[in-house]
Design a protein around this motif. Structure first.
Motif, PDB file in Angstrom:
ATOM      1  N   GLN A   1      11.291  14.758  -9.377  1.00 43.71           N
ATOM      2  CA  GLN A   1      10.737  13.643  -8.234  1.00 43.71           C
ATOM      3  C   GLN A   1      11.376  12.387  -8.667  1.00 43.71           C
ATOM      4  N   GLN A   2      11.560  11.329  -7.588  1.00 41.74           N
ATOM      5  CA  GLN A   2      11.871  10.129  -8.096  1.00 41.74           C
ATOM      6  C   GLN A   2      10.795   9.280  -8.579  1.00 41.74           C
ATOM      7  N   ALA A   3      11.072   8.161  -9.420  1.00 47.51           N
ATOM      8  CA  ALA A   3       9.888   7.576 -10.164  1.00 47.51           C
ATOM      9  C   ALA A   3      10.407   6.016 -10.489  1.00 47.51           C
ATOM     10  N   ASP A   4       9.752   5.158  -9.996  1.00 46.00           N
ATOM     11  CA  ASP A   4       9.794   3.682 -10.018  1.00 46.00           C
ATOM     12  C   ASP A   4       8.843   2.937 -10.929  1.00 46.00           C
ATOM     13  N   GLU A   5       9.638   2.970 -12.049  1.00 42.99           N
ATOM     14  CA  GLU A   5       8.660   2.464 -13.433  1.00 42.99           C
ATOM     15  C   GLU A   5       7.674   1.236 -13.005  1.00 42.99           C
ATOM     16  N   GLU A   6       8.397   0.205 -12.452  1.00 40.84           N
ATOM     17  CA  GLU A   6       7.524  -1.007 -12.176  1.00 40.84           C
ATOM     18  C   GLU A   6       6.691  -0.978 -11.197  1.00 40.84           C
ATOM     19  N   GLU A   7       6.737   0.119 -10.279  1.00 36.38           N
ATOM     20  CA  GLU A   7       5.671   0.585  -9.190  1.00 36.38           C
ATOM     21  C   GLU A   7       4.663   1.131  -9.850  1.00 36.38           C
ATOM     22  N   ILE A   8       4.906   2.053 -10.568  1.00 38.49           N
ATOM     23  CA  ILE A   8       4.067   2.948 -11.384  1.00 38.49           C
ATOM     24  C   ILE A   8       3.140   1.977 -12.450  1.00 38.49           C
ATOM     25  N   LEU A   9       3.904   1.131 -12.962  1.00 35.96           N
ATOM     26  CA  LEU A   9       3.086   0.396 -13.848  1.00 35.96           C
ATOM     27  C   LEU A   9       1.987  -0.520 -12.977  1.00 35.96           C
ATOM     28  N   GLN A  10       2.359  -1.258 -11.851  1.00 37.20           N
ATOM     29  CA  GLN A  10       1.476  -1.663 -11.074  1.00 37.20           C
ATOM     30  C   GLN A  10       0.400  -0.863 -10.644  1.00 37.20           C
ATOM     31  N   GLN A  11       0.636   0.449 -10.225  1.00 36.84           N
ATOM     32  CA  GLN A  11      -0.428   1.303 -10.046  1.00 36.84           C
ATOM     33  C   GLN A  11      -1.525   1.558 -10.720  1.00 36.84           C
ATOM     34  N   ILE A  12      -0.755   1.552 -12.005  1.00 32.52           N
ATOM     35  CA  ILE A  12      -1.559   1.926 -13.552  1.00 32.52           C
ATOM     36  C   ILE A  12      -2.506   0.831 -13.650  1.00 32.52           C
ATOM     37  N   ILE A  13      -2.096  -0.489 -13.544  1.00 32.21           N
ATOM     38  CA  ILE A  13      -2.822  -1.592 -13.897  1.00 32.21           C
ATOM     39  C   ILE A  13      -4.165  -1.761 -12.701  1.00 32.21           C
ATOM     40  N   GLU A  14      -3.581  -1.577 -11.356  1.00 30.80           N
ATOM     41  CA  GLU A  14      -4.745  -1.531 -10.326  1.00 30.80           C
ATOM     42  C   GLU A  14      -5.560  -0.397 -10.556  1.00 30.80           C
ATOM     43  N   ARG A  15      -5.211   0.685 -10.970  1.00 33.54           N
ATOM     44  CA  ARG A  15      -6.485   1.765 -11.170  1.00 33.54           C
ATOM     45  C   ARG A  15      -7.407   1.509 -12.459  1.00 33.54           C
ATOM     46  N   ASP A  16      -6.707   1.062 -13.345  1.00 31.20           N
ATOM     47  CA  ASP A  16      -7.551   0.638 -14.624  1.00 31.20           C
ATOM     48  C   ASP A  16      -8.533  -0.601 -14.364  1.00 31.20           C
ATOM     49  N   ASP A  17      -8.047  -1.384 -13.426  1.00 31.77           N
ATOM     50  CA  ASP A  17      -8.812  -2.636 -13.093  1.00 31.77           C
ATOM     51  C   ASP A  17     -10.007  -2.031 -12.285  1.00 31.77           C
ATOM     52  N   ASN A  18      -9.918  -1.138 -11.171  1.00 33.03           N
ATOM     53  CA  ASN A  18     -10.910  -0.361 -10.419  1.00 33.03           C
ATOM     54  C   ASN A  18     -11.874   0.321 -11.336  1.00 33.03           C
ATOM     55  N   ASP A  19     -11.271   1.303 -12.473  1.00 35.11           N
ATOM     56  CA  ASP A  19     -12.153   2.034 -12.922  1.00 35.11           C
ATOM     57  C   ASP A  19     -12.970   1.136 -13.964  1.00 35.11           C
TER      58      ASP A  19
END
Ligand code: DC
Length: 225
Positions: free
Chosen positions: A169-187
């Motif tokens: 699958q394709q993966a954009d590291e910068e986008e994934i990093l933003q998702q990780i930061i958002e989910r960490d913050d929510n959780d």
């Protein structure tokens, strides 16, 4: 290795991408325990809410989602197979989008209450490796072996990209990093059962460790306690 007592529970909590799933699965397999993927349960509830067209913060709607929740987990060699109303939703729930949906529904106390009860029933006989965000703090506070696995957001994003690319699958590291930061913050910022290490958990920063190194470290701790 000495046999562990039959009612033993091992909890592994931490943020997304910290390697919890891989390690929990390996530890369960090495010890002959059952792997309990609690995140898959939040993902399944989010999936059902979406399917029913329920807003993720509509408490009454979510109560409807939870009533007659027919959810089965079948741990196997790879990811746990997840059946909702007998339908296999394993692949559908393991997307970045469903991760965020799960994170949103998981902030609702009504959802946490129900899933915590189900998880406690699943772990009642012991010999379980429970993986999630609150398994050491809320679900199994009496567990003797608690671990909190962490790694820097950048390293977690790098690992996630590698996994996706391995699957073609394709993966954009910068986008994934933003998702990780958002989910960490929510959780970590929700009021009920936020992501945090139990006071008696062993905290492992795996940023510079291989999976094998963490595995050996955890197994030694479990066997020597
Ligand atoms: O581990 P995972 O990525 O499959 O989890 C998806 C979401 O579910 C996560 O962002 C927060 C929520 N979750 C939770 O609140 N408590 C747990 N014990 C497990 C997951």
């Amino acid at each position: 290795m000495a046999a562990l007592p039959k009612n033993e529970i091992i909890t592994i909590d931490g943020p997304s991408g910290s390697g919890k799933s891989t390690l929990s699965r390996l530890i369960a397999s090495r010890l002959g325990y059952t792997y309990l993927d609690t995140g898959a349960m939040y993902r399944a509830v989010g999936f059902k809410a979406r399917k029913m067209g329920i807003d993720l913060d509509d408490v009454q709607g979510l109560e409807g989602v939870l009533a007659n929740l027919d959810l089965q987990l079948a741990p196997g060699q790879g990811d746990t197979r997840v059946l909702l109303d007998q339908e296999d939703i394993s692949d559908a729930i393991r997307t970045a989008e469903m991760g965020l949906v799960a994170s949103q529904v998981s902030a609702q106390p009504v959802v946490r209450r129900k899933l915590t009860q189900m998880q406690q029933a699943m772990g009642a006989k012991g010999m379980v490796v429970a993986e999630g965000r609150d398994t050491g703090t809320v679900v199994f506070p009496e567990a003797r072996h608690k671990f909190y696995l962490d790694a820097t957001p950048a390293e977690r994003a790098r690992r996630r990209c590698e996994q996706l690319r391995e699957k073609g699958q394709q993966a954009d590291e910068e986008e994934i990093l933003q998702q990780i930061i958002e989910r960490d913050d929510n959780d970590s910022s929700r009021t009920v059962a936020p992501l945090k290490a139990a006071e008696d958990a062993c905290i492992i920063d795996s940023s510079k460790m291989t999976v094998d190194q963490v595995l050996v470290f955890i197994l030694e701790k479990v066997e020597n306690l």
